[in-house]
Scaffold this motif. Structure first.
Motif, mmCIF file in Angstrom:
data_model
loop_
_atom_site.group_PDB
_atom_site.id
_atom_site.type_symbol
_atom_site.label_atom_id
_atom_site.label_comp_id
_atom_site.label_asym_id
_atom_site.label_seq_id
_atom_site.Cartn_x
_atom_site.Cartn_y
_atom_site.Cartn_z
ATOM 1 N N LEU A 1 39.657 6.876 40.341
ATOM 2 C CA LEU A 1 40.336 5.616 40.051
ATOM 3 C C LEU A 1 39.816 4.988 38.758
ATOM 4 C CD1 LEU A 1 40.784 3.688 43.440
ATOM 5 C CD2 LEU A 1 42.574 4.263 41.801
ATOM 6 N N SER A 2 38.508 5.097 38.549
ATOM 7 C CA SER A 2 37.905 4.545 37.338
ATOM 8 C C SER A 2 38.446 5.251 36.103
ATOM 9 C CB SER A 2 36.382 4.672 37.393
ATOM 10 O OG SER A 2 35.844 3.900 38.445
ATOM 11 N N LEU A 3 38.559 6.569 36.180
ATOM 12 C CA LEU A 3 39.109 7.329 35.054
ATOM 13 C C LEU A 3 40.573 6.971 34.814
ATOM 14 C CD1 LEU A 3 37.618 10.913 35.534
ATOM 15 C CD2 LEU A 3 37.099 9.271 33.724
ATOM 16 N N ARG A 4 41.293 6.760 35.883
ATOM 17 C CA ARG A 4 42.703 6.374 35.743
ATOM 18 C C ARG A 4 42.824 5.028 35.026
ATOM 19 N NH1 ARG A 4 47.050 5.369 40.717
ATOM 20 N NH2 ARG A 4 48.803 4.737 39.396
ATOM 21 N N ALA A 5 41.979 4.080 35.429
ATOM 22 C CA ALA A 5 41.997 2.763 34.780
ATOM 23 C C ALA A 5 41.584 2.868 33.315
ATOM 24 C CB ALA A 5 41.067 1.801 35.527
ATOM 25 N N LEU A 6 40.552 3.652 33.055
ATOM 26 C CA LEU A 6 40.060 3.801 31.693
ATOM 27 C C LEU A 6 41.127 4.424 30.795
ATOM 28 C CD1 LEU A 6 37.989 3.765 29.480
ATOM 29 C CD2 LEU A 6 36.890 5.773 30.506
ATOM 30 N N LYS A 7 41.767 5.478 31.261
ATOM 31 C CA LYS A 7 42.814 6.131 30.465
ATOM 32 C C LYS A 7 43.973 5.180 30.195
ATOM 33 C CE LYS A 7 41.900 10.893 31.951
ATOM 34 N NZ LYS A 7 42.432 12.063 32.688
ATOM 35 N N ALA A 8 44.338 4.395 31.215
ATOM 36 C CA ALA A 8 45.430 3.432 31.035
ATOM 37 C C ALA A 8 45.077 2.406 29.970
ATOM 38 C CB ALA A 8 45.744 2.736 32.363
ATOM 39 N N ALA A 9 43.831 1.927 29.982
ATOM 40 C CA ALA A 9 43.400 0.935 28.994
ATOM 41 C C ALA A 9 43.334 1.537 27.596
ATOM 42 C CB ALA A 9 42.040 0.366 29.390
ATOM 43 N N LEU A 10 42.849 2.774 27.506
ATOM 44 C CA LEU A 10 42.733 3.428 26.206
ATOM 45 C C LEU A 10 44.098 3.653 25.559
ATOM 46 C CD1 LEU A 10 40.001 6.136 26.946
ATOM 47 C CD2 LEU A 10 39.717 4.036 25.646
ATOM 48 N N LEU A 11 45.075 4.028 26.369
ATOM 49 C CA LEU A 11 46.392 4.394 25.836
ATOM 50 C C LEU A 11 47.358 3.224 25.727
ATOM 51 C CD1 LEU A 11 46.894 7.818 27.671
ATOM 52 C CD2 LEU A 11 46.167 7.421 25.315
ATOM 53 N N SER A 12 46.967 2.072 26.270
ATOM 54 C CA SER A 12 47.840 0.898 26.202
ATOM 55 C C SER A 12 47.969 0.421 24.757
ATOM 56 C CB SER A 12 47.266 -0.227 27.060
ATOM 57 O OG SER A 12 47.941 -1.440 26.802
ATOM 58 N N ASN A 13 49.168 -0.007 24.411
ATOM 59 C CA ASN A 13 49.412 -0.530 23.063
ATOM 60 C C ASN A 13 48.975 -1.981 22.916
ATOM 61 O OD1 ASN A 13 50.606 1.845 22.017
ATOM 62 N ND2 ASN A 13 52.531 1.341 23.035
ATOM 63 N N THR A 14 48.627 -2.612 24.019
ATOM 64 C CA THR A 14 48.316 -4.051 23.975
ATOM 65 C C THR A 14 46.933 -4.395 24.513
ATOM 66 O OG1 THR A 14 49.393 -4.354 26.130
ATOM 67 C CG2 THR A 14 50.751 -4.690 24.169
ATOM 68 N N HIS A 15 46.197 -3.408 25.025
ATOM 69 C CA HIS A 15 44.907 -3.689 25.661
ATOM 70 C C HIS A 15 43.779 -3.479 24.657
ATOM 71 C CE1 HIS A 15 42.914 -4.408 29.564
ATOM 72 N NE2 HIS A 15 41.886 -3.833 28.969
#
Length: 425
Positions: free
Chosen positions: A211-225
């Motif tokens: 879950l932590s990796l999923r959150a991290l990847k989502a934050a890294l790839l977000s255009n607004t985060h």
């Protein structure tokens, strides 16, 4: 969910309505003896078991038939025994209406949800069925307005941490399928917060790390985060330093370091970004924006020269203004460009991380302000002294002139008197 319904009005006795539904499901003969003996729950068991056939009933009859079944089930003191099976059926495809089926099933599930008492634990099962249906039918927009009530619902249902975690994960999946990246990310964070921070085994478990990796990847790839404090503050994400040290290093760079550090990371871990399905162009752009934000935050004079920006971002001088505009649009910095001076005039900045280095910068800035204020105070004090001295000199001059005029006036009066007296003699 739709506005809460408190009652469903259907005419007829339980036995008559159950017989009517039984005939519709072709089991009327089986339940009649049970109804004659007032064995209502036994009759309901057969009706609920046969209700899978309702998913293939004509669209125009679907809602009425299911509402009748729900009404009958709600008459039982053991309602919670029957509703999960009905919810399960409604989660399956409505074969008689492939297009409108999800909406029809959602309407019935919403009716069930709203008819149950707020603290009824079965509401949790109904909500999960609604989630499955929303996911299958792509109906997230219908669910989205209700999510603000979820925390209070979970409290009423007394759902434990493990079930909350699963539910948050389901919502994240639904939001992700609907293209709602930010909503999905927030519910992944909610899932991570259900792990006990005081339990090392729990926060380092496979589930927590995935879950932590999923959150991290989502934050890294977000255009607004751009703010990674929400991740770095989580014990489960901190535990990545042991289980996934390269990811942990990458997070640290995005959270508080600069473009040069990212480039060094790429050289040291060649191929890692591509292997993990990350987007180097996105990360590179994000690091440039974050580097510019850090540069602006560490500039005491509030005037950032174009050449410093060009060097830090490793870009040609003619591209500086475009990147400054991008960092302003991202909300990381506020200010304006001075083409004449070739500087970026900084009005407000956002610190990516606030630690010892940033405290030193604040201390330096405060010292600068103190020195400036001290200088201003000294100038004002000198001006005040000069003004007072000038005022005193002017007063003295006025007094001197007044004294002189007074003497002349007295002399004229004395001389006049002598002449009169002389004339008298």
């Amino acid at each position: 969910m739709a506005p809460a319904m408190q009652h469903v009005f259907i005419d007829g006795t339980f036995a008559d309505l159950a017989k009517e539904l039984g005939d519709y499901l072709n089991i009327g003969a089986d339940i009649q003896p049970l109804l004659d003996n007032n064995q209502k729950d036994e009759a309901l068991k057969k009706l609920v078991t046969a209700s899978t056939a309702l998913n293939s009933t004509p669209e125009k009859e679907f809602t009425a038939a299911y509402n009748l079944l729900v009404y009958l089930v709600l008459q039982s003191p053991n309602v919670n025994m029957f509703l999960p099976r009905i919810c399960e059926n409604l989660s399956k495809p409505i074969t008689s209406s492939p297009i409108n089926g999800p909406g029809l099933a959602l309407s019935v599930l919403t009716t069930i949800f709203n008819l149950l008492a707020p603290d009824n634990e079965v509401r949790f099962n109904v909500f999960q069925a609604i989630l499955r249906l929303v996911k299958a039918g792509g109906l997230f927009e219908m669910l989205k307005p209700q999510l603000k009530k979820l925390d209070s619902w979970l409290e009423e249902w007394e759902v434990d941490e493990e079930d909350q975690r699963k539910l948050f994960g389901q919502i994240a999946d639904v939001a992700e399928d609907a293209g709602e990246e930010e909503q999905a990310y927030q519910y992944i964070l909610k899932s991570l917060r259900t792990f006990d921070p005081k339990d090392p085994e729990e926060i380092s478990s496979t589930e927590a790390q995935n879950l932590s990796l999923r959150a991290l990847k989502a934050a890294l790839l977000s255009n607004t985060h751009y703010d990674f404090h929400d991740l770095t503050s989580l014990p489960t994400v901190q535990a990545l330093s042991d289980s996934h040290p390269i990811y942990s290093e990458l997070l640290e760079i995005l959270a508080e370091k600069e473009l040069e550090d990212y480039n060094d990371f790429r050289d040291e871990h060649e191929g890692f970004i591509e292997k993990e399905g990350l987007d180097n162009s996105k990360l590179h752009r994000k690091m440039r924006l974050l580097t510019l934000a850090s540069l602006a935050a560490s500039t005491p004079s509030k005037e950032l020269e174009y050449k410093r920006i060009s060097k830090a971002l490793q870009i040609p001088g003619e591209d500086v203004e475009r990147w400054v505009i991008d960092v302003i649009r991202a909300g990381l910095v506020e200010g304006k460009l001075s083409q004449q001076k070739q500087v970026f005039l900084i009005h407000r900045t956002t610190y990516r991380v606030f630690g010892e280095k940033q405290w030193r910068e604040v201390a330096t800035r405060i010292d600068t302000w103190k020195n400036t204020l001290r200088s201003v105070k000294e100038v004002i004090s000198r001006e005040r002294q000069q003004a007072e001295m000038q005022k005193e000199r002017e007063m003295q001059e006025v007094e001197r002139k007044a004294a002189g005029l007074s003497g002349m006036s007295a002399g004229r009066r004395t001389g006049g008197k002598d002449m009169i007296e002389m004339g008298t003699d």
